[in-house]
Write an enzyme that holds these catalytic residues in place. Sequence first.
Site, PDB file in Angstrom:
ATOM      1  N   SER A 131      -2.914  12.290  16.007  1.00 50.43           N
ATOM      2  CA  SER A 131      -1.974  11.402  15.646  1.00 50.43           C
ATOM      3  C   SER A 131      -0.605  12.329  14.734  1.00 50.43           C
ATOM      4  CB  SER A 131      -2.410  10.336  14.468  1.00 50.43           C
ATOM      5  OG  SER A 131      -1.379   9.776  14.014  1.00 50.43           O
ATOM      6  N   TYR A 152      -7.102   7.573   6.605  1.00 54.96           N
ATOM      7  CA  TYR A 152      -7.205   7.601   7.823  1.00 54.96           C
ATOM      8  C   TYR A 152      -6.553   8.794   8.163  1.00 54.96           C
ATOM      9  CZ  TYR A 152      -4.977   6.976  12.465  1.00 54.96           C
ATOM     10  OH  TYR A 152      -4.587   7.283  13.535  1.00 54.96           O
ATOM     11  N   LYS A 204      -7.934  12.453  10.329  1.00 53.89           N
ATOM     12  CA  LYS A 204      -7.309  13.111  11.736  1.00 53.89           C
ATOM     13  C   LYS A 204      -7.159  14.539  11.397  1.00 53.89           C
ATOM     14  CE  LYS A 204      -7.918   9.496  14.278  1.00 53.89           C
ATOM     15  NZ  LYS A 204      -8.649   9.907  15.822  1.00 53.89           N
TER      16      LYS A 204
END
Length: 340
Positions: A126, A151, A155
Site C-alpha cells: 500500500s 495496519y 504492510k
Amino acid sequence: MKKILVTGGAGYIGSHTVVALHAEGFQPVIVDDFSNSSESVLGGLRAIVGTDVPVHRIDCNDKAAFRQVFEREGDIAGVIHFAAFKAVGESVQKPLAYFRNNVGSLLVLLELMQEFKVWNLVFSSSCTVYGVPDQLPVTEETPTKPASSPYGRTKQMGEDILRDVDQAPGNQFKTVLLRYFNPIGAHPSGLIGELPLGVPQNLVPYITQTAAGIREKLTINGDTYDTPDGTNVRDYLYVGDLAQAHVVAIKRLLTLTWPVVETYNVGTGRGNSVLEVVKAFEKATGQALNYSIGPPRSGDVPAIYADVTRSAEQLGFRTSTSLEDALASAWRWQQNLSNE
Ligand code: UD1
C-alpha cells in the site's frame, strides 16, 4: 492453463483480479475464509466468467488446511496474496488480530510455497508505506516512513520479510510488491464490487451510500490542508485497472528466471482532492450529493499520489479508466445492491 492461487480472492480487489486472470487464460483458484467477504461474490464471479471458480474456504493462518490446498491443487504457477485485514482504525483497536492475520498468514504462505516449490508471488502492499511523503509524486525510491497504524506496519513488515527472504542464501522466490494507491469502482456488469461491512470508512462507498439515501450526508474530513482546495489529495484508480496490474505482474514473474524482489506503485499518476471526487461523482451520475465539511480525520496524509514511471516502463502497465467512469461504475454497483 496456468493455475494461480488468489488468497482473499472473494474480496474487493481479489474478485476483480480473479476475473482479469480468467480473461487472460489463467485458472484462478480462490483461497478465502470469508471473514470480510461474502459468499454472494461467488455467484457474481460465476455469472461473469461463465463457470465456477474453485474455492477453498480456509484461513491462511491454518497451516494444515492451507497445506491441503497446495497438495490438492498440485501444479501452482504462482500466488497473489491479498488476504489481509485493511481497516486503519480497527487496527489500532485490535493490533494483535492485525499482526496475526496479516503478518502470520504471510509467513505460513511463504513456508508452504517453499515446501511445494512455488516461487512466484505478488504481494498486496500500500502507498501507506510512504507515510507523509517529503516529495510528490512518490516514486518507489521515495523513502518509506514509520507507519502510523498497526495496519500500515503490517504492510511494511510484509515488504521487509519479503526482502529479507530474497537476501537469504539459495533463495528462489520471485516477488512483485504492488503498492496500491486508492482503488475505487466496480466491474461494469454491476455483479461484483466493494462490500463494506457497516458504516464505510472509505470515501467512495460513503459517497455512493449517501447518494442512495443510506447515509444522510458525506462529511469531508477537513478543508484546511495545504492542498489546492484545502481537502486531501489521493490517487484514485479504477479497480479493474488495478486487477489488470496483477495479471501483468504474474506474467512478468513467469518470464523472470532469477530470484528477485521488484516494487511498483500502482496508481494513475494523478492526484484528486476529496472535493474533486465529489464533483466528478455528481457529473458522472447526475446525482446531487449532500455533504458538509467536518474536522480533519486523525492520521490522514494531506496529499499523496503516485509517480508511475517504473510500472509503465518495466511492466508496460498504465491505467486506462477515467475518474468519472470509475465513479459511474461504483454508482451502478450501489444501485444494484440497493435494489436487491
Ligand atoms: C488509507 C491508506 C491506504 C489504505 C487504506 C485502507 C494512505 C495515504 N492511504 O486510504 O493505503 O490501504 O487507508 O483503508 O494512508 N474521506 C472523507 N469523508 C469520508 C471518508 C473519507 O472526507 O467519509 C476522505 C479521507 O479523509 C481521505 C479521502 O477521503 O482524504 C480518502 O479516504 P479513504 O477512502 O479512507 O482512503 P485513504 O485514507 O486515502
